[in-house]
Design a protein around this motif. Structure first.
Motif, PDB file in Angstrom:
ATOM      1  N   GLU A 130      43.100  54.476  29.256  1.00  0.00           N
ATOM      2  CA  GLU A 130      41.899  53.624  29.270  1.00  0.00           C
ATOM      3  C   GLU A 130      42.272  52.196  29.680  1.00  0.00           C
ATOM      4  OE1 GLU A 130      40.174  53.946  25.361  1.00  0.00           O
ATOM      5  OE2 GLU A 130      39.131  55.805  25.851  1.00  0.00           O
ATOM      6  N   ALA A 131      43.371  51.676  29.104  1.00  0.00           N
ATOM      7  CA  ALA A 131      43.806  50.313  29.429  1.00  0.00           C
ATOM      8  C   ALA A 131      44.192  50.221  30.896  1.00  0.00           C
ATOM      9  CB  ALA A 131      44.984  49.910  28.542  1.00  0.00           C
ATOM     10  N   ASN A 132      44.886  51.246  31.389  1.00  0.00           N
ATOM     11  CA  ASN A 132      45.282  51.279  32.784  1.00  0.00           C
ATOM     12  C   ASN A 132      44.048  51.346  33.681  1.00  0.00           C
ATOM     13  OD1 ASN A 132      46.982  51.329  34.954  1.00  0.00           O
ATOM     14  ND2 ASN A 132      47.395  53.539  34.828  1.00  0.00           N
ATOM     15  N   LEU A 134      41.021  50.364  32.878  1.00  0.00           N
ATOM     16  CA  LEU A 134      40.313  49.090  32.743  1.00  0.00           C
ATOM     17  C   LEU A 134      40.992  48.024  33.604  1.00  0.00           C
ATOM     18  CD1 LEU A 134      38.023  47.562  31.334  1.00  0.00           C
ATOM     19  CD2 LEU A 134      39.607  47.082  29.469  1.00  0.00           C
ATOM     20  N   ALA A 135      42.331  48.009  33.594  1.00  0.00           N
ATOM     21  CA  ALA A 135      43.069  47.046  34.412  1.00  0.00           C
ATOM     22  C   ALA A 135      42.810  47.309  35.883  1.00  0.00           C
ATOM     23  CB  ALA A 135      44.560  47.117  34.104  1.00  0.00           C
ATOM     24  N   GLU A 136      42.792  48.590  36.259  1.00  0.00           N
ATOM     25  CA  GLU A 136      42.509  48.925  37.654  1.00  0.00           C
ATOM     26  C   GLU A 136      41.085  48.495  38.040  1.00  0.00           C
ATOM     27  OE1 GLU A 136      43.288  53.076  38.329  1.00  0.00           O
ATOM     28  OE2 GLU A 136      45.440  52.866  37.993  1.00  0.00           O
ATOM     29  N   ARG A 138      39.356  46.110  36.579  1.00  0.00           N
ATOM     30  CA  ARG A 138      39.335  44.648  36.640  1.00  0.00           C
ATOM     31  C   ARG A 138      39.958  44.153  37.950  1.00  0.00           C
ATOM     32  NH1 ARG A 138      41.053  43.070  30.496  1.00  0.00           N
ATOM     33  NH2 ARG A 138      39.010  43.503  29.579  1.00  0.00           N
ATOM     34  N   THR A 139      41.071  44.766  38.297  1.00  0.00           N
ATOM     35  CA  THR A 139      41.736  44.382  39.546  1.00  0.00           C
ATOM     36  C   THR A 139      40.819  44.647  40.727  1.00  0.00           C
ATOM     37  OG1 THR A 139      43.872  44.931  38.583  1.00  0.00           O
ATOM     38  CG2 THR A 139      43.791  44.751  40.968  1.00  0.00           C
ATOM     39  N   GLN A 143      39.236  41.835  43.008  1.00  0.00           N
ATOM     40  CA  GLN A 143      39.461  41.890  44.443  1.00  0.00           C
ATOM     41  C   GLN A 143      38.113  41.906  45.180  1.00  0.00           C
ATOM     42  OE1 GLN A 143      41.807  45.226  45.691  1.00  0.00           O
ATOM     43  NE2 GLN A 143      42.257  44.330  47.672  1.00  0.00           N
TER      44      GLN A 143
END
Length: 176
Positions: A130-132, A134-136, A138-139, A143
């Protein structure tokens, strides 16, 4: 035949020796035989032989009684050993039951702990995923926002607008 019957009926003469008939001679022979037996101490020998046989039988009876008592003692000993072995077997069965119950309880607790660890690991993997993600996201969002902002700035700003923004930024840095 008639003559024989007539002779028997008249009475016959029995043989005698020295005037003694057969009955007396048999009685005398018997007395002499018994006298010889007593003189040679045959009744004492027979009595001694019977006494020896009686003592031998008595000795055998005593031995048999001793053997019977010994057999009863051995029987009692083996019955006690059998009872002890049965008690020991019962104790071993009870210990085995207790050990089996302990092993089952340990296996249950180990299985529960394993399930809890695997659940925790799965939850941690899910949280990491989930964190990964979410980071993706967000990234990707940053972008996309950067690209959209660059596009909007490129479309709506010209050199005069840029000059005003740069002057404003310089003024705010100078105040600080």
């Amino acid at each position: 035949m008639a003559n024989l019957t007539l002779l028997l009926a008249e009475g016959t003469n029995e043989p005698t020796a020295f005037g003694l008939d057969a009955t007396v001679w048999v009685s005398l022979a018997m007395l002499v035989f018994l006298g010889i037996l007593v003189w040679k101490k045959v009744p004492a020998a027979i009595g001694a032989m019977l006494d020896n046989r009686i003592s031998e039988i008595s000795k055998q009876l005593k031995e048999a009684e001793g053997l019977r008592l010994e057999a009863e003692a051995l029987k009692g000993e083996y019955e006690a050993k059998l009872a002890a072995a049965a008690k020991e077997a019962e104790e071993m069965r009870a210990r085995a039951d207790a050990e089996a119950q302990a092993l089952v309880a340990k296996a249950k607790s180990d299985a529960t702990a394993l399930i809890a660890r695997r659940k925790q690991m799965a939850e941690e993997r899910i949280a990491a995923a989930e964190a990964n993600a979410l980071a993706e996201v967000r990234t990707a969002a940053a972008q996309a926002a950067t690209e959209a902002a660059a596009k909007l700035i490129a479309e709506k700003h010209d050199a005069a607008t840029d000059k005003a923004l740069v002057d404003k930024a310089i003024a705010s840095v100078a105040k600080s």
